[in-house]
Design an enzyme around this catalytic site. Structure first.
Site, PDB file in Angstrom:
ATOM      1  CG  HIS A 210      -0.601  -0.761   2.421  1.00  0.00           C
ATOM      2  ND1 HIS A 210       0.644  -0.211   3.010  1.00  0.00           N
ATOM      3  CD2 HIS A 210      -1.228  -1.463   3.352  1.00  0.00           C
ATOM      4  CE1 HIS A 210       0.733  -0.974   4.178  1.00  0.00           C
ATOM      5  NE2 HIS A 210      -0.336  -1.747   4.197  1.00  0.00           N
ATOM      6  N   GLY A 248      -9.935   8.043   1.501  1.00  0.00           N
ATOM      7  CA  GLY A 248     -10.014   9.408   1.982  1.00  0.00           C
ATOM      8  C   GLY A 248      -9.498   9.703   3.240  1.00  0.00           C
ATOM      9  CB  ILE A 249      -8.768   7.632   6.268  1.00  0.00           C
ATOM     10  CG1 ILE A 249     -10.163   7.908   6.199  1.00  0.00           C
ATOM     11  CG2 ILE A 249      -8.214   7.758   7.602  1.00  0.00           C
ATOM     12  CD1 ILE A 249     -10.649   9.262   6.786  1.00  0.00           C
ATOM     13  CG  ASP A 272      -4.959  -2.553   4.808  1.00  0.00           C
ATOM     14  OD1 ASP A 272      -4.526  -3.490   4.437  1.00  0.00           O
ATOM     15  OD2 ASP A 272      -4.468  -1.400   5.410  1.00  0.00           O
ATOM     16  CG  LEU A 306      -4.518   5.978  10.006  1.00  0.00           C
ATOM     17  CD1 LEU A 306      -4.151   6.522   8.518  1.00  0.00           C
ATOM     18  CD2 LEU A 306      -5.919   6.115  10.266  1.00  0.00           C
TER      19      LEU A 306
END
Length: 387
Positions: A210, A248-249, A272, A306
């Site tokens: 990612h 968006g995060i 994810d 996160l």
């Protein structure tokens, strides 16, 4: 740090087109994605569940709706309360629940993913995630020093992707051994510099887990793994694929645009997804960790780190389209064709070309899923899209 993803190919037949009755998939004035982009055609399917042609065919309830190859989720750690990294006696029931629920997201194939876990978890869980075709029951499961790897994971029969940090000792030896077994090696959860990343690709690595997340940030003197997108040190003709969490995060829209404009052909949208997907606020598990969900954000409990995403694939597609300003075709291919190409399945998955598996979705003009088909059969339909 390592993670394991399973992947499997659906069964195929080899009968000729002439030996099958061909029928049109209902679609009125639909736009089908294909080698020439969106065009006003419909997909025809034969009884062997393959796409065999495109032609004009009317279906009044779907006027002007895009029809696209269905999505393949390349990373999914769970959802709806199911944690794939929990060693239970009945992993299959959890896989089945997630497979059924993600049909509404336009996903017909997915890779159950195990996060970093103790060896006993791998040994118990991986054998319980076999190859499985999709259908009305849910999306298909796309299959799951080297002796040290085997000691950690046990059998690799169901494993299709392994993420590793290329700066680890003897990582090149491991990459070569994994790729020799047909396993895709992905780079991630790493502090590698660009030289180490390039050497990993030269030895067989093909994917970045990612991009921008869990790796060194881009620096103009040493761009790290991010630099692979424009590296001139990759094998000739080699396409590096990279995952992007467009929820968006995880990734700023400007970063999405930079990556897409630098290397659009390699971009693979990944969710994810974590077990908290579809559950709402509160504390949930992810392997050996507790995750706290607040709104659209999942953190490791008690921190601001996160920890996966709770955005469905169709939400990621719409956000990616808006953030990058790319074409609808590009956004859809990032969730369908590109993950299929990554795994060498592009002849049967991720497209609507002649002979491909008839797995596709019908979308409205704003790319909300209206219906999902597997092998040419309707397996999910939005209530408002019903007859």
């Amino acid at each position: 740090m390592w993670s394991v993803v399973t992947w499997a190919r659906s069964p195929r037949d080899s009968l000729s087109v002439e030996s099958h009755v061909v029928r049109p998939v209902p679609a009125s004035d639909c736009q089908c994605t294909g080698n020439c982009g969106l065009s006003p055609k419909a997909c025809w399917v034969r009884h062997s569940s393959e796409c065999v042609a495109t032609n004009w065919q009317r279906w009044p309830r779907c006027a002007s709706s895009p029809t696209a190859a269905s999505c393949a989720a390349a990373r999914c750690s769970g959802g709806f309360g199911v944690d794939f990294s929990r060693a239970t006696e009945d992993v299959g029931s959890g896989i089945a629940l997630v497979a059924q629920r993600i049909l509404s997201h336009g996903v017909t194939s997915f890779c159950p993913t195990l996060v970093t876990s103790p060896p006993e978890v791998y040994h118990k869980v991986l054998p319980q995630i076999p190859v499985k075709s999709g259908g009305p029951h849910g999306a298909g499961v796309l299959a799951n020093a080297f002796h040290d790897v085997l000691a950690t994971y046990g059998s690799l029969d169901n494993v299709r992707i392994v993420t590793l940090a290329p700066e680890l000792d003897r990582s090149l030896e491991v990459i070569q051994a994994l790729t020799a077994q047909g396993i895709c090696v992905s780079l991630g959860h790493s502090v590698a510099d660009l030289a180490a990343a390039e050497e990993a690709v030269q030895n067989g690595a093909t994917f970045i887990t990612h991009l921008f997340n869990a790796m060194l940030p881009f620096h103009h003197r040493d761009p790290g793994i991010v630099g692979l997108l424009t590296s001139d040190q990759l094998p000739p003709g080699h396409c590096i694929f990279y995952g992007m969490i467009a929820d968006g995060i995880h990734t700023n829209p400007a970063a999405l645009r930079i990556a897409h404009r630098a290397h659009p052909q390699g971009l693979v949208l990944v969710t994810d997804a974590v077990p908290a997907l579809g559950l709402g606020n509160g504390r949930h598990t992810l392997g050996q960790q507790e995750v706290e969900v607040d709104g659209l954000i999942a953190h490791i409990a008690g921190t601001k780190t996160l920890c996966g995403s709770i955005a469905p694939m169709d939400v990621c597609i719409r956000h990616f389209l808006q953030a990058t300003g790319c074409s609808v075709e590009s956004a859809l291919e990032a969730a369908s064709l590109h993950p299929a190409q990554l795994l060498g399945l592009e002849k049967t998955k991720g497209n609507l070309d002649f002979g491909a598996d008839a797995d596709f979705v019908v979308l409205d003009d704003s790319l909300h899923v209206q219906a999902t088909y597997i092998s040419g059969e309707l397996v999910w339909q939005a209530e408002e899209a019903g007859p």
